[in-house]
Write an enzyme that holds these catalytic residues in place. Structure first.
Site, PDB file in Angstrom:
ATOM      1  CG  ASP A  21     -15.716  34.170 -18.656  1.00 42.59           C
ATOM      2  OD1 ASP A  21     -16.732  34.827 -18.342  1.00 42.59           O
ATOM      3  OD2 ASP A  21     -14.577  34.424 -18.245  1.00 42.59           O
ATOM      4  CE1 TYR A  79     -13.898  40.622 -16.608  1.00 39.56           C
ATOM      5  CE2 TYR A  79     -12.160  39.422 -15.486  1.00 39.56           C
ATOM      6  CZ  TYR A  79     -13.423  39.458 -16.035  1.00 39.56           C
ATOM      7  OH  TYR A  79     -14.215  38.339 -16.019  1.00 39.56           O
ATOM      8  CG  HIS A 134     -20.812  32.458 -16.739  1.00 40.07           C
ATOM      9  ND1 HIS A 134     -20.827  33.326 -17.808  1.00 40.07           N
ATOM     10  CD2 HIS A 134     -19.509  32.311 -16.386  1.00 40.07           C
ATOM     11  CE1 HIS A 134     -19.576  33.705 -18.083  1.00 40.07           C
ATOM     12  NE2 HIS A 134     -18.771  33.105 -17.238  1.00 40.07           N
TER      13      HIS A 134
END
Length: 291
Positions: A102, A206, A265
């Site tokens: 990730d 982010y 994931h």
């Protein structure tokens, strides 16, 4: 002789104090976690890599857990420098491999681009190459999956929403192909860290994506990599579509992709034995290390 249990340590790297967990002796394998996790996401791989003759080290990345959380420095260039300096602080010239899942995968891609001298091999778990993601993000299917990235740009509100009801939304996010990935005790490890530290540091990863200068950095990340690379991909990922693994040879000279159809994931926690075996085979030049 029985393998010693992992131990906790700290190191100074790129101007911050980094907490890490280490197990074993030998060539360095650095394990980088994603959002919203900790070193703990590698609890299955640490002992297995140590038993295979490696020193496995899983740090808390900048802003997470026991590592410093400064207000700035969440762009991938700075995060890659954190990892480069950590390799040196641990007493190595380069890592035998850097493994990233990730956001840890995003940092690992950046390390290979900016500091290829710091690693011999690269292993990526469910983290798209920046070039592939830049092109794939605007496809309708991926845009639907990635809506949260835009929501996270809002100040304060995401932190408050994610913390509601004792981080219930994060608890719900830890679901894999066959249901919940974490048991109550595992969840408590994460929740304890987030109650103490909060989520602003993790969310800043982010937010840095849309800051001035990010486009120039992305262009640097799209230069062709020469580091031998293995991509491991849980096919049932709810956040990142399998199409993001297509055409990687455009950016990586030596890349192999290993799909795990029974995982989503959180692939290294859903199928820990499959992932660990693939990593070890790649390091040894075995089946996972061949196209």
């Amino acid at each position: 002789m029985a393998q010693a249990a992992w131990s906790h340590g700290e190191a100074e790297a790129n101007g911050i104090r980094v907490h890490y967990v280490s197990q074993g002796q030998g060539p360095l394998v650095l394990l980088l976690h994603g959002f919203p996790e900790l070193w703990y996401s590698w609890r299955h791989q640490l002992p297995a890599l140590a038993a295979a003759g490696f020193r496995a080290v899983a740090p808390d990345l900048r802003g997470y857990g026991g590592t410093d959380a400064p207000r700035r420095g969440y762009d991938v260039r700075t995060l890659a420098a954190d990892v480069r300096d950590l390799v040196r602080a641990l007493g190595y010239r380069r890592a035998a491999a850097v493994v990233g899942h990730d956001w840890g995968g995003g940092v690992a891609w950046a390390l290979a681009a900016f500091h290829p001298e710091a690693l011999e091999r690269l292993v990526i778990l469910n983290a798209p190459h920046p070039g592939a993601f830049a092109r794939g993000l605007w496809r309708p299917d991926q845009l639907r999956r990635s809506w949260y990235m835009f929501f996270f740009q809002i100040p304060v509100l995401p932190e408050r929403l994610l913390a509601r009801r004792d981080y219930r939304l994060l608890e719900r996010a830890f679901r894999g192909a066959r249901g919940p990935v974490l048991g109550p005790e595992d969840l408590e490890v994460y929740k304890t860290a987030f109650r103490r530290r909060g989520l602003t540091g993790p969310l800043n990863y982010y937010r840095a994506l849309f800051r001035p200068g990010a486009l120039a950095v992305r262009r640097r990340l799209e230069r062709r990599l020469e580091v031998p690379t293995l991509v491991i991909w849980g096919e049932q990922d709810f956040a990142l579509g399998k199409r993001l693994t297509e055409g990687l040879d455009r950016w990586v000279a030596d890349v192999r992709v290993r799909y795990v159809p029974t995982a989503g994931h959180w692939v290294q926690q859903e199928e820990p034995e499959v992932v660990t075996r693939a990593i070890l085979e790649f390091l040894d030049g075995g089946p996972a290390g061949r196209a």
